[in-house]
Design an enzyme around this catalytic site. Structure first.
Site, mmCIF file in Angstrom:
data_model
loop_
_atom_site.group_PDB
_atom_site.id
_atom_site.type_symbol
_atom_site.label_atom_id
_atom_site.label_comp_id
_atom_site.label_asym_id
_atom_site.label_seq_id
_atom_site.Cartn_x
_atom_site.Cartn_y
_atom_site.Cartn_z
ATOM 1 N N GLU A 28 0.810 -1.228 0.000
ATOM 2 C CA GLU A 28 0.000 0.000 0.000
ATOM 3 C C GLU A 28 0.843 1.277 0.000
ATOM 4 O O GLU A 28 0.327 2.345 -0.267
ATOM 5 C CB GLU A 28 -1.000 -0.014 1.154
ATOM 6 N N ASN A 29 2.139 1.172 0.309
ATOM 7 C CA ASN A 29 2.966 2.372 0.244
ATOM 8 C C ASN A 29 3.401 2.714 -1.184
ATOM 9 O O ASN A 29 4.168 3.652 -1.374
ATOM 10 C CB ASN A 29 4.191 2.258 1.168
#
Lengths: 230, 217
Positions: free
Chosen positions: B47-48
């Site tokens: 998700e980063n």
């Protein structure tokens, strides 16, 4: 015509942050965290700050210095699990922490940057995070109103910048940086490389220069911007 | 990691089908990657801001700008892409994630998940967990069957603040593979050397047992 030059000395750029300011900081873990701007903010000592940042870095690094120095009243964040010190400050009431779902924090910032008032979402609708938030019914669905976020100042870490503030980011250092760079009254960028006009191809610009107010060239990279050995 | 945990992680890896887009949560789920073959076609998302996670790297080979959401140093593959946090979660919320594997403090028999807050003790925040739990097409949990004090993590109802309701389809533990069905928990497989009685005793809600032999892993 030529584009304006926004290069600014570190001390002068950070001196624009007043006490009580709301400050967005890019970064997710180490990548993209503006460590040098944070160190200057620590040195100048502005207080009663509200910080908006994905995480609280790790104990003894990055924004944790600002927490330790008592400069922070409030933190809007998504996850502080790698910083036990920040959890302790929260549990003992020394800082106020507002948790937000990660992608919703991103969208609230993007909405702020896009001149919108709020977004509507079902994310977190059944959690305590949304318990006291306004709801709106759309097509029979009850959606949570997540208000847009703007800041007085955004502190951004770029890989390269030109003097006008056109920016690019590398790898997972992009994260919240391009979103926050659109959502503050004053946008201060630290950049690993300051490139001459034209060196950053127009097609490869991640943040367009009109969003940026100050470009601070990093002489040397902060020691904290390194591989963390756990 | 203990043998039992290693077997659990290896078993969970078999849940990933060729062609999937998958997000592996922080902790045990991240270790699933060690059980995927180098030529297995799958797109791992973090998700980063990366799709196409490559192998984890030791510190001396690491890039300071390339981590996964848990802070591990990872690499890219031919075909990887980087993006910002808004794009990353657009991918999650719009249904492009076929599968997520998450950790848990508690799972209820209705499939409710609690994994972000133990009030007064450990409140790390949910990170991207709420969106992963609510929007991945399939949500499975990797967890030990009991907490450190020996209390079941699979319960009739969650007592901790929830992450999302009714989201968990399957649970991989060190003792068993358990599905969440409309009628509650149902045992599918058991770890080698673990008895049915032990599993039932370590589950805090009724557990439906299959007819006939129970496969082991």
């Amino acid at each position: 015509m030529k584009l304006p030059d926004k290069t600014t000395a570190l001390e002068e750029a950070v001196a624009h942050i007043p006490d009580g300011a709301t400050v967005m900081l890019g970064g997710f873990g180490v990548p993209g965290t503006p460590f040098t701007l944070i160190q200057e903010l620590l040195r100048q000592g502005q207080r009663e700050l509200t910080l908006i940042k994905n995480d609280a870095n790790e104990t003894g690094m990055g924004v944790d210095h600002l927490l330790s120095a008592g400069q922070v009243a409030r933190l809007i964040t998504t996850h502080i699990g790698l910083n036990a010190h920040a959890i302790e400050l929260m549990n003992t009431g020394r800082i106020e922490v507002e948790f937000c779902a990660q992608g919703i924090l991103a969208e609230r910032i993007r909405a702020g940057g896009a001149g919108l008032g709020a977004i509507l979402t079902d994310i977190g609708a059944e959690t305590e995070l949304a318990a006291h938030k306004q709801r709106v019914e759309i097509d029979g669905r009850s959606l949570v109103v997540e208000t847009a976020l703007r800041a007085d100042v955004a502190l951004i870490h770029a890989n390269s910048a030109d003097p006008f503030g056109n920016l690019d980011y590398v790898a997972t250092a992009r994260n919240f940086n391009p979103l926050m760079a659109m959502a503050a009254e004053r946008v201060i960028v630290e950049t690993e490389q300051l490139l001459p006009f034209g060196a950053l191809a127009a097609d490869n610009v991640h943040t367009p220069g009109p969003f940026v107010d100050h470009v601070v060239e990093l002489g040397t990279l902060s020691k904290e911007y390194a591989i963390v050995r756990r | 990691m203990s043998d039992a945990r290693n077997r659990m992680v290896a078993r969970a890896a078999a849940e990933i089908a060729p062609g999937m887009v998958v997000n592996l949560g922080i902790g045990l789920p991240t270790r699933v990657v060690n059980h995927l073959d180098a030529d297995f076609p799958v797109c791992l998302h973090t998700e980063n801001g990366l799709s196409g996670i490559g192998p984890t790297l030791p510190p001396d080979k690491a890039d300071r700008n390339l981590i996964d959401a848990g802070g591990a140093y990872v690499s890219t593959l031919p075909g990887s892409a980087f993006f910002d946090s808004a794009v990353s979660f657009a991918l999650v919320r719009s249904g492009r994630l076929d599968l997520t594997m998450l950790g848990a403090f508690e799972v209820s028999q209705a499939g409710d998940l609690a994994n972000w807050k133990i009030p007064g003790k450990f409140s790390p925040g949910a990170g991207g967990g709420i969106e992963l739990a609510q929007k991945a097409r399939r949500v499975v949990v990797l967890t030990t069957q009991t907490d450190r004090a020996g209390n079941p993590k699979l319960k009739a109802d969650c007592t901790l603040p929830i992450t999302a309701r009714g989201c968990v389809a399957r649970i991989f533990t060190d003792m068993a593979v358990i599905d969440v069905t409309p009628d509650g928990f149902a045992l599918r497989e058991r770890a080698e050397g673990v008895s049915l009685a032990e599993i039932t005793q370590a589950t805090g809600a009724p557990l439906a047992l299959p007819a006939g032999d129970i496969p082991t892993f």
